[in-house]
Design an enzyme around this catalytic site. Structure first.
Site, PDB file in Angstrom:
ATOM      1  CB  ILE A 143     -31.218-101.746 -18.001  1.00  0.00           C
ATOM      2  CG1 ILE A 143     -32.394-101.798 -19.172  1.00  0.00           C
ATOM      3  CG2 ILE A 143     -30.130-100.942 -18.561  1.00  0.00           C
ATOM      4  CD1 ILE A 143     -32.925-100.392 -19.611  1.00  0.00           C
ATOM      5  NE  ARG A 183     -37.300 -91.514 -19.062  1.00  0.00           N
ATOM      6  CZ  ARG A 183     -37.073 -92.569 -19.863  1.00  0.00           C
ATOM      7  NH1 ARG A 183     -35.638 -92.591 -20.463  1.00  0.00           N
ATOM      8  NH2 ARG A 183     -37.785 -93.142 -20.542  1.00  0.00           N
ATOM      9  CD  GLU A 231     -33.191 -86.737 -22.904  1.00  0.00           C
ATOM     10  OE1 GLU A 231     -33.770 -87.131 -23.931  1.00  0.00           O
ATOM     11  OE2 GLU A 231     -32.691 -87.221 -22.004  1.00  0.00           O
ATOM     12  CG  HIS A 286     -32.827 -90.656 -24.640  1.00  0.00           C
ATOM     13  ND1 HIS A 286     -33.664 -89.909 -23.971  1.00  0.00           N
ATOM     14  CD2 HIS A 286     -32.907 -91.914 -24.712  1.00  0.00           C
ATOM     15  CE1 HIS A 286     -34.251 -90.976 -23.151  1.00  0.00           C
ATOM     16  NE2 HIS A 286     -33.907 -92.210 -23.574  1.00  0.00           N
ATOM     17  N   GLY A 327     -29.483 -94.830 -25.858  1.00  0.00           N
ATOM     18  CA  GLY A 327     -29.429 -96.352 -25.331  1.00  0.00           C
ATOM     19  C   GLY A 327     -29.910 -97.348 -26.272  1.00  0.00           C
TER      20      GLY A 327
HETATM   21  C1  GLV Z   1     -35.719 -94.814 -23.443  1.00  0.00           C
HETATM   22  O1  GLV Z   1     -35.330 -94.030 -22.671  1.00  0.00           O
HETATM   23  C2  GLV Z   1     -36.783 -95.578 -23.178  1.00  0.00           C
HETATM   24  O2  GLV Z   1     -37.533 -95.469 -22.076  1.00  0.00           O
HETATM   25  O3  GLV Z   1     -36.991 -96.607 -23.923  1.00  0.00           O
END
Ligand code: GLV
Length: 322
Positions: A157, A237, A266, A285, A287
């Site tokens: 990422i 995180r 969360e 959350h 992403g």
């Molecule tokens: C999301 O936070 C994941 O770990 O896929």
């Protein structure tokens, strides 16, 4: 007969595929997690679980579900899972790497653009009827172009994020457990100490997973060392951040803003002090939340379950490191 529990609603096509070789029970809710007791009860006779980060997969669960062969976690992270307990009970654990990398990096970029150019504030300004005229410094923000960006955690990422930065002519610094030759040679990223990263960067992006080494690294000392005009982004995180210290840093102007897709607990409480600042953006959350990527994450879980049912090693098996 194999039996699968799926702890959230999934598209019909995936359900149909699972039903070709197993009895499938689905907690048919999109947003509400299964209550713990109900989850333990439903898991009892199952051979596979397809779960989300909301489910705690621990000794109690493994004890309650003696027939389990695999838990497929619909996430790349697996801090909701006790890997040592899984190993003791000989249950395979799989995650969903790769498929969500680009989507998550994009959300990080969206947060960086939104915080640097004060997009949420600006939109509220319009909605609240405050837009009366043009002003030289009205909602003036900060450029990403030619800025220095510090990436904490140079995994997949982090690299996807760095790739996007190249279009902005940004200087890329990174800190990681180990050096990443690819990021250096292909993306021109410079390895630095954590100290240099936080002191020099205009933007600090956390893409690192939660480990005993990374938890709480963004604390009072770290925020104090950051530039006053620095913007902090977290897309991985929440427990890497000491939130009271972030609140203090924002309140005292020690940093200029934050964009957070993850928080420690969360969902965030509506009275959480982080929600009162105009220069802090919190998203729930999301992403990896593009339709295509979420489809691919579910598909990855399905394929891992099939692997195990066919006596193969799950293709994305997560190993316990003692
Ligand atoms: C999301 O936070 C994941 O770990 O896929």
């Amino acid at each position: 007969m194999n039996k699968i529990l799926v702890t959230r609603q999934i598209p019909e096509k995936f359900k149909a595929r699972l039903e070709q070789y197993a009895e499938v029970e689905i907690w048919d809710h999109h947003l509400t997690p299964m209550p713990r007791e109900q989850f333990l009860e439903a898991a009892k006779d199952k051979t596979a679980l397809l779960v989300t980060l909301s489910e705690q997969i621990d000794e109690t669960l493994f004890h309650a579900a003696p027939h389990l062969k695999i838990v497929a976690n619909m996430a790349v992270g697996y801090d909701n899972i006790d890997l040592a307990a899984a190993e003791r009970h000989e249950v395979a654990i799989s995650n969903t790497p790769h498929v969500l990398t680009e989507t998550t990096a994009e959300l990080g970029f969206a947060l960086m653009l939104a915080t640097s150019r004060r997009i949420v504030e600006a939109e509220k300004y319009v909605q609240e009827g405050k837009w009366e005229s043009w002003g030289p410094y009205l909602l003036a923000g900060k450029d990403i172009y030619r800025s220095k960006v510090g990436i904490f955690g140079m995994g997949e990422i982090g690299r996807a994020f760095a790739r996007r930065l190249r279009g902005f002519n940004a200087d890329i610094l990174y800190h990681n457990r180990s050096r990443n030759a690819k990021a250096e040679s292909e993306l021109g990223a410079f390895y630095t100490s954590f100290e240099t990263l936080i002191q020099e960067s205009d933007f600090i992006i956390s893409t690192a997973p939660s480990t005993p080494e990374t938890q709480n690294v963004f604390n009072h000392e770290a925020f104090k060392k950051m530039r006053k005009d620095a913007i902090f982004i977290n897309i991985r995180r929440g427990d890497l951040v000491v939130e009271e210290d972030l609140v203090d840093a924002i309140e005292n102007g020690e940093i200029a803003g934050a964009g957070l897709d993850v928080v420690r607990d969360e969902p965030i409480r509506m009275d959480h002090p982080l929600l009162k600042f105009p220069n802090v953006i919190v998203t729930p959350h999301i992403g990896s939340a593009s339709v295509l990527t979420r489809d691919q994450m579910i598909q990855t879980c399905v394929l891992n379950i099939e692997d195990v049912f066919n006596d193969r090693t799950a293709r994305n098996q997560v190993m316990h490191k003692a």
